[in-house]
Design a protein around this motif. Sequence first.
Motif, PDB file in Angstrom:
ATOM      1  N   CYS A   1      -9.341 -33.269  12.609  1.00 31.01           N
ATOM      2  CA  CYS A   1     -10.559 -33.199  12.904  1.00 31.01           C
ATOM      3  C   CYS A   1     -11.316 -32.358  11.915  1.00 31.01           C
ATOM      4  CB  CYS A   1     -11.099 -32.300  14.450  1.00 31.01           C
ATOM      5  SG  CYS A   1     -10.940 -33.648  15.604  1.00 31.01           S
ATOM      6  N   GLY A   2     -10.735 -31.220  11.391  1.00 32.54           N
ATOM      7  CA  GLY A   2     -11.234 -30.741  10.132  1.00 32.54           C
ATOM      8  C   GLY A   2     -11.327 -31.507   8.918  1.00 32.54           C
ATOM      9  N   TYR A   3      -9.976 -32.302   8.696  1.00 33.88           N
ATOM     10  CA  TYR A   3      -9.775 -33.071   7.586  1.00 33.88           C
ATOM     11  C   TYR A   3     -11.039 -34.255   7.588  1.00 33.88           C
ATOM     12  CZ  TYR A   3      -5.104 -31.237   6.555  1.00 33.88           C
ATOM     13  OH  TYR A   3      -4.202 -30.294   6.121  1.00 33.88           O
ATOM     14  N   MET A   4     -11.197 -34.777   8.611  1.00 34.16           N
ATOM     15  CA  MET A   4     -11.884 -35.552   8.905  1.00 34.16           C
ATOM     16  C   MET A   4     -13.406 -35.357   8.486  1.00 34.16           C
ATOM     17  SD  MET A   4     -13.052 -38.773   9.136  1.00 34.16           S
ATOM     18  CE  MET A   4     -11.465 -39.863   9.653  1.00 34.16           C
ATOM     19  N   GLN A   5     -13.859 -34.231   9.151  1.00 33.67           N
ATOM     20  CA  GLN A   5     -15.449 -33.521   9.047  1.00 33.67           C
ATOM     21  C   GLN A   5     -15.305 -33.372   7.531  1.00 33.67           C
ATOM     22  OE1 GLN A   5     -16.110 -29.887  11.180  1.00 33.67           O
ATOM     23  NE2 GLN A   5     -17.998 -29.581  10.230  1.00 33.67           N
ATOM     24  N   GLN A   6     -14.668 -32.878   6.811  1.00 35.51           N
ATOM     25  CA  GLN A   6     -14.776 -32.654   5.314  1.00 35.51           C
ATOM     26  C   GLN A   6     -14.883 -34.092   4.645  1.00 35.51           C
ATOM     27  OE1 GLN A   6     -11.247 -30.467   3.628  1.00 35.51           O
ATOM     28  NE2 GLN A   6     -12.334 -30.169   1.641  1.00 35.51           N
TER      29      GLN A   6
ATOM     30  N   ALA B   1     -26.102 -36.132  16.145  1.00 33.93           N
ATOM     31  CA  ALA B   1     -24.934 -35.737  15.417  1.00 33.93           C
ATOM     32  C   ALA B   1     -23.703 -36.399  15.669  1.00 33.93           C
ATOM     33  CB  ALA B   1     -24.866 -34.226  15.774  1.00 33.93           C
ATOM     34  N   LEU B   2     -22.724 -36.319  15.098  1.00 30.83           N
ATOM     35  CA  LEU B   2     -21.519 -36.970  15.062  1.00 30.83           C
ATOM     36  C   LEU B   2     -20.622 -35.799  15.706  1.00 30.83           C
ATOM     37  CD1 LEU B   2     -21.088 -39.014  11.942  1.00 30.83           C
ATOM     38  CD2 LEU B   2     -21.912 -39.966  14.048  1.00 30.83           C
ATOM     39  N   GLY B   3     -19.741 -36.572  16.614  1.00 33.74           N
ATOM     40  CA  GLY B   3     -18.642 -35.529  17.246  1.00 33.74           C
ATOM     41  C   GLY B   3     -17.214 -36.403  17.098  1.00 33.74           C
ATOM     42  N   LEU B   4     -16.239 -35.404  16.669  1.00 31.94           N
ATOM     43  CA  LEU B   4     -14.971 -35.965  16.434  1.00 31.94           C
ATOM     44  C   LEU B   4     -14.000 -35.560  17.660  1.00 31.94           C
ATOM     45  CD1 LEU B   4     -14.432 -34.950  12.586  1.00 31.94           C
ATOM     46  CD2 LEU B   4     -15.216 -37.334  13.668  1.00 31.94           C
ATOM     47  N   THR B   5     -13.165 -36.412  17.867  1.00 29.90           N
ATOM     48  CA  THR B   5     -12.153 -36.102  19.086  1.00 29.90           C
ATOM     49  C   THR B   5     -10.730 -36.940  18.508  1.00 29.90           C
ATOM     50  OG1 THR B   5     -13.567 -36.225  20.821  1.00 29.90           O
ATOM     51  CG2 THR B   5     -11.302 -36.391  21.489  1.00 29.90           C
ATOM     52  N   ALA B   6      -9.986 -35.857  18.368  1.00 26.49           N
ATOM     53  CA  ALA B   6      -8.370 -36.154  18.019  1.00 26.49           C
ATOM     54  C   ALA B   6      -7.466 -36.219  19.199  1.00 26.49           C
ATOM     55  CB  ALA B   6      -8.035 -35.548  17.015  1.00 26.49           C
ATOM     56  N   GLN B   7      -6.685 -37.268  19.443  1.00 27.24           N
ATOM     57  CA  GLN B   7      -5.528 -37.286  20.411  1.00 27.24           C
ATOM     58  C   GLN B   7      -4.230 -37.156  19.405  1.00 27.24           C
ATOM     59  OE1 GLN B   7      -6.179 -40.246  23.188  1.00 27.24           O
ATOM     60  NE2 GLN B   7      -7.004 -38.962  24.645  1.00 27.24           N
ATOM     61  N   VAL B   8      -3.487 -36.482  19.552  1.00 20.80           N
ATOM     62  CA  VAL B   8      -2.187 -36.268  18.430  1.00 20.80           C
ATOM     63  C   VAL B   8      -1.011 -35.759  19.464  1.00 20.80           C
ATOM     64  CG1 VAL B   8      -3.701 -35.656  16.467  1.00 20.80           C
ATOM     65  CG2 VAL B   8      -2.535 -33.833  18.027  1.00 20.80           C
TER      66      VAL B   8
ATOM     67  N   THR C   1      -5.056 -40.702  17.334  1.00 13.23           N
ATOM     68  CA  THR C   1      -6.192 -41.685  17.730  1.00 13.23           C
ATOM     69  C   THR C   1      -7.324 -40.575  17.291  1.00 13.23           C
ATOM     70  OG1 THR C   1      -4.972 -42.573  19.644  1.00 13.23           O
ATOM     71  CG2 THR C   1      -7.400 -42.683  19.411  1.00 13.23           C
ATOM     72  N   LEU C   2      -8.115 -41.058  16.619  1.00 10.04           N
ATOM     73  CA  LEU C   2      -9.334 -40.172  16.378  1.00 10.04           C
ATOM     74  C   LEU C   2     -10.532 -41.290  16.445  1.00 10.04           C
ATOM     75  CD1 LEU C   2     -10.652 -37.763  14.581  1.00 10.04           C
ATOM     76  CD2 LEU C   2     -10.542 -39.467  12.558  1.00 10.04           C
ATOM     77  N   SER C   3     -11.415 -40.287  17.333  1.00  5.03           N
ATOM     78  CA  SER C   3     -12.756 -41.140  17.871  1.00  5.03           C
ATOM     79  C   SER C   3     -14.059 -40.449  17.383  1.00  5.03           C
ATOM     80  CB  SER C   3     -12.849 -41.208  19.481  1.00  5.03           C
ATOM     81  OG  SER C   3     -11.567 -41.696  20.027  1.00  5.03           O
TER      82      SER C   3
ATOM     83  N   ILE D   1       1.716 -32.384  14.905  1.00  2.00           N
ATOM     84  CA  ILE D   1       0.189 -32.529  14.402  1.00  2.00           C
ATOM     85  C   ILE D   1      -0.621 -31.751  15.217  1.00  2.00           C
ATOM     86  CG2 ILE D   1      -1.610 -34.222  13.659  1.00  2.00           C
ATOM     87  CD1 ILE D   1       0.676 -36.482  13.688  1.00  2.00           C
ATOM     88  N   SER D   2      -1.765 -31.202  14.357  1.00  2.00           N
ATOM     89  CA  SER D   2      -2.906 -30.497  15.088  1.00  2.00           C
ATOM     90  C   SER D   2      -4.224 -31.127  15.198  1.00  2.00           C
ATOM     91  CB  SER D   2      -2.908 -29.092  14.136  1.00  2.00           C
ATOM     92  OG  SER D   2      -4.288 -28.594  14.677  1.00  2.00           O
ATOM     93  N   ALA D   3      -4.758 -31.191  16.401  1.00  2.00           N
ATOM     94  CA  ALA D   3      -5.966 -32.007  16.313  1.00  2.00           C
ATOM     95  C   ALA D   3      -6.785 -31.655  15.754  1.00  2.00           C
ATOM     96  CB  ALA D   3      -6.135 -32.241  17.883  1.00  2.00           C
ATOM     97  N   ASP D   4      -6.915 -30.073  15.759  1.00  2.00           N
ATOM     98  CA  ASP D   4      -7.906 -29.251  15.120  1.00  2.00           C
ATOM     99  C   ASP D   4      -7.846 -29.620  13.596  1.00  2.00           C
ATOM    100  OD1 ASP D   4      -9.178 -28.259  17.484  1.00  2.00           O
ATOM    101  OD2 ASP D   4      -7.725 -26.382  17.056  1.00  2.00           O
ATOM    102  N   ARG D   5      -6.796 -29.602  13.106  1.00  2.00           N
ATOM    103  CA  ARG D   5      -6.490 -29.835  11.519  1.00  2.00           C
ATOM    104  C   ARG D   5      -7.038 -31.282  11.447  1.00  2.00           C
ATOM    105  NH1 ARG D   5      -1.177 -28.209   8.508  1.00  2.00           N
ATOM    106  NH2 ARG D   5      -2.069 -26.220   9.028  1.00  2.00           N
TER     107      ARG D   5
END
Length: 103
Positions: free
Chosen positions: A50-55, A33-40, A24-26, A44-48
Amino acid sequence: MGTSDVLSGMEWLGSEERTNYPLTLSVEDSGEALGLTAQVVEPISADRVCGYMQQVLEQLAEALEHAPIGRCAPRHPAGRRAQLSAGGSEPDGGGLSVGAVHP
């Protein structure tokens, strides 16, 4: 009996969101600003994620700065447009796709 009387002696321990989805990605919009939160689920790495989505969001913003697009609108095949105009519908969405409409 007031609310404070009912709650006296109780302590808030916390809460946690739960989901059956493996990912789940919120996206939170604070207005500045935008903030990203991932539940995985593992592995799977939540940091990864969020990093992909930020890019992706950074590249999208850069692309839009250089070549802005028009509004987005649904696109239907010509036959499907006629069916929808006549009041027809399909519960599965009928192959609807969304794309950019250039001015």
